[in-house]
Enzyme design. Structure first.
Site, mmCIF file in Angstrom:
data_model
loop_
_atom_site.group_PDB
_atom_site.id
_atom_site.type_symbol
_atom_site.label_atom_id
_atom_site.label_comp_id
_atom_site.label_asym_id
_atom_site.label_seq_id
_atom_site.Cartn_x
_atom_site.Cartn_y
_atom_site.Cartn_z
ATOM 1 N N ASN A 8 0.869 -1.181 0.000
ATOM 2 C CA ASN A 8 0.000 0.000 0.000
ATOM 3 C C ASN A 8 0.905 1.230 0.000
ATOM 4 O O ASN A 8 1.421 1.618 1.041
ATOM 5 C CB ASN A 8 -0.897 -0.029 1.245
ATOM 6 C CG ASN A 8 -1.797 1.198 1.324
ATOM 7 O OD1 ASN A 8 -1.899 1.959 0.363
ATOM 8 N ND2 ASN A 8 -2.439 1.375 2.464
ATOM 9 N N TRP A 9 1.104 1.795 -1.183
ATOM 10 C CA TRP A 9 2.038 2.922 -1.307
ATOM 11 C C TRP A 9 1.479 4.223 -0.720
ATOM 12 O O TRP A 9 2.202 5.212 -0.626
ATOM 13 C CB TRP A 9 2.381 3.155 -2.783
ATOM 14 C CG TRP A 9 3.273 2.127 -3.400
ATOM 15 C CD1 TRP A 9 3.841 1.035 -2.789
ATOM 16 C CD2 TRP A 9 3.713 2.091 -4.761
ATOM 17 N NE1 TRP A 9 4.602 0.330 -3.687
ATOM 18 C CE2 TRP A 9 4.539 0.955 -4.910
ATOM 19 C CE3 TRP A 9 3.488 2.901 -5.873
ATOM 20 C CZ2 TRP A 9 5.137 0.623 -6.127
ATOM 21 C CZ3 TRP A 9 4.081 2.570 -7.079
ATOM 22 C CH2 TRP A 9 4.897 1.439 -7.201
ATOM 23 N N LYS A 10 0.210 4.236 -0.413
ATOM 24 C CA LYS A 10 -0.457 5.465 0.085
ATOM 25 C C LYS A 10 -0.136 6.633 -0.846
ATOM 26 O O LYS A 10 -0.245 6.469 -2.054
ATOM 27 C CB LYS A 10 -0.064 5.721 1.533
ATOM 28 C CG LYS A 10 -0.351 4.495 2.410
ATOM 29 C CD LYS A 10 -0.165 4.766 3.863
ATOM 30 C CE LYS A 10 -0.199 3.457 4.619
ATOM 31 N NZ LYS A 10 -0.057 3.603 6.041
ATOM 32 N N HIS A 87 -9.859 1.137 4.447
ATOM 33 C CA HIS A 87 -8.544 1.353 5.067
ATOM 34 C C HIS A 87 -8.669 2.471 6.106
ATOM 35 O O HIS A 87 -9.514 3.363 5.975
ATOM 36 C CB HIS A 87 -7.522 1.738 3.992
ATOM 37 C CG HIS A 87 -6.134 1.801 4.528
ATOM 38 N ND1 HIS A 87 -5.604 2.951 5.053
ATOM 39 C CD2 HIS A 87 -5.181 0.846 4.662
ATOM 40 C CE1 HIS A 87 -4.382 2.695 5.478
ATOM 41 N NE2 HIS A 87 -4.099 1.430 5.252
ATOM 42 N N GLU A 156 -6.057 -4.572 10.518
ATOM 43 C CA GLU A 156 -5.070 -3.501 10.651
ATOM 44 C C GLU A 156 -5.402 -2.653 11.876
ATOM 45 O O GLU A 156 -6.179 -1.696 11.768
ATOM 46 C CB GLU A 156 -5.120 -2.583 9.423
ATOM 47 C CG GLU A 156 -4.548 -3.186 8.181
ATOM 48 C CD GLU A 156 -3.818 -2.119 7.365
ATOM 49 O OE1 GLU A 156 -2.734 -2.419 6.878
ATOM 50 O OE2 GLU A 156 -4.320 -0.991 7.247
ATOM 51 N N SER A 202 2.854 -1.704 10.544
ATOM 52 C CA SER A 202 4.294 -1.701 10.833
ATOM 53 C C SER A 202 4.973 -3.032 10.481
ATOM 54 O O SER A 202 5.846 -3.508 11.215
ATOM 55 C CB SER A 202 4.551 -1.340 12.299
ATOM 56 O OG SER A 202 4.108 -0.029 12.573
ATOM 57 N N GLY A 223 2.670 -0.989 4.388
ATOM 58 C CA GLY A 223 2.625 0.422 4.006
ATOM 59 C C GLY A 223 4.028 0.972 3.836
ATOM 60 O O GLY A 223 4.660 0.829 2.788
ATOM 61 N N GLY A 224 4.549 1.597 4.887
ATOM 62 C CA GLY A 224 5.842 2.287 4.832
ATOM 63 C C GLY A 224 6.954 1.479 4.183
ATOM 64 O O GLY A 224 7.686 1.975 3.317
HETATM 65 P P1 PGA Z 1 2.397 0.558 7.696
HETATM 66 O O1 PGA Z 1 0.995 0.816 6.978
HETATM 67 O O2 PGA Z 1 2.951 -0.730 7.178
HETATM 68 O O3 PGA Z 1 3.234 1.736 7.299
HETATM 69 O O4 PGA Z 1 2.123 0.523 9.157
HETATM 70 C C1 PGA Z 1 0.068 -0.202 6.795
HETATM 71 C C2 PGA Z 1 -1.170 0.375 6.144
HETATM 72 O O5 PGA Z 1 -1.580 1.471 6.522
HETATM 73 O O6 PGA Z 1 -1.738 -0.239 5.226
#
Ligand code: PGA
Length: 243
Positions: A8-10, A87, A156, A202, A223-224
């Site tokens: 998930n590149w956001k 999300h 999540e 995370s 995500g990150g």
């Molecule tokens: P994260 O994000 O891995 O940076 O915690 C996960 C997400 O929001 O899908």
């Protein structure tokens, strides 16, 4: 069971050129993995979908959208196969209610997309079980057994998502406890016994194995770490060794 690894590149990377470079690197890397034992999904921001979709090409990676904000027909036309629904960026930051999330899920299924439906409590304080169950029931209200079985469920916990201050990853044991709670809620209210669960919050190369080694966990939503190409490729390597 085939594991699902979702990036998930956001709203990152900052430019489409950087996003293309990231996609190219990941696609090249995936081609070097011996056997493709995973479903790999990359979810770029909406404005990058078309160009990233072109780069994905024959790599075996699937394209996912972060929401059904644009028309679901446009998503299908861009060869989008998966879509994140509910999300925490939508539920808590953009204010999507359970009813809006429910309507988006309907739209995603209507368009033939595979929804990755996200659930997660905001805090682990007393009452988290009731909050998670209520969110689950309201989000899935009105869907048939067959429709729910088409979804992948992402657990999540909001407090574990890396963009939140003081975020720390959930432990595999507590994540599985929550997944079981969602699973039981779905079985009780919708009479559906077959659901698959991804963990998100995370996830890094250092902890991904601890989640994927649990039989209850069918994949991860990253995500990150998914926009750091070295980290994401390491996650893929580790995931490819866990069956
Ligand atoms: P994260 O994000 O891995 O940076 O915690 C996960 C997400 O929001 O899908």
């Amino acid at each position: 069971m085939t594991k699902t690894i979702v990036a998930n590149w956001k709203m990152l990377p900052d430019t489409i050129e950087q996003a293309e470079a990231l996609m190219q690197r990941v696609a090249e890397y995936v081609r070097t993995l011996e056997a493709q034992t995973m479903d790999i999904v990359v979810c770029p921001q909406e404005s990058y979908l078309e160009r990233i979709g072109k780069l994905i090409g024959e790599s075996g990676i699937a394209l996912g959208a972060q929401d059904v904000g644009v028309s679901s027909r446009e998503l299908a036309d861009a060869d989008v196969r998966f879509v994140l629904i509910g999300h925490s960026d939508r539920r808590w930051k953009a204010g999507d209610s359970d009813e809006i999330t429910n309507a988006k899920l309907k739209e995603a299924l209507r368009a033939g997309l595979t929804p990755i439906v996200c659930f997660g409590e905001r805090t682990r304080d007393q009452g988290w079980e009731a909050a998670l169950a209520a969110q689950t029931v309201a989000t899935l209200a009105g869907f048939t057994e067959g429709q729910i079985a088409q979804c992948r469920i992402a657990y999540e916990p909001v407090w574990a998502i890396s963009t939140n201050p003081d975020a720390k990853p959930d432990t595999p044991a507590s994540a599985v406890q929550s997944m079981n709670h969602i699973r039981e809620t779905i079985a009780d209210h919708f009479d559906v016994s077959q659901t698959t669960y991804l963990y998100g919050g995370s996830v890094t190369p250092d902890n991904v194995a601890s989640f994927l080694e649990r039989s209850e966990v069918s994949g991860v939503l990253v995500g990150g770490a998914s926009v750091r190409s070295d980290d994401f490729c390491r996650i893929l390597t580790i995931a490819s060794t866990i069956v």
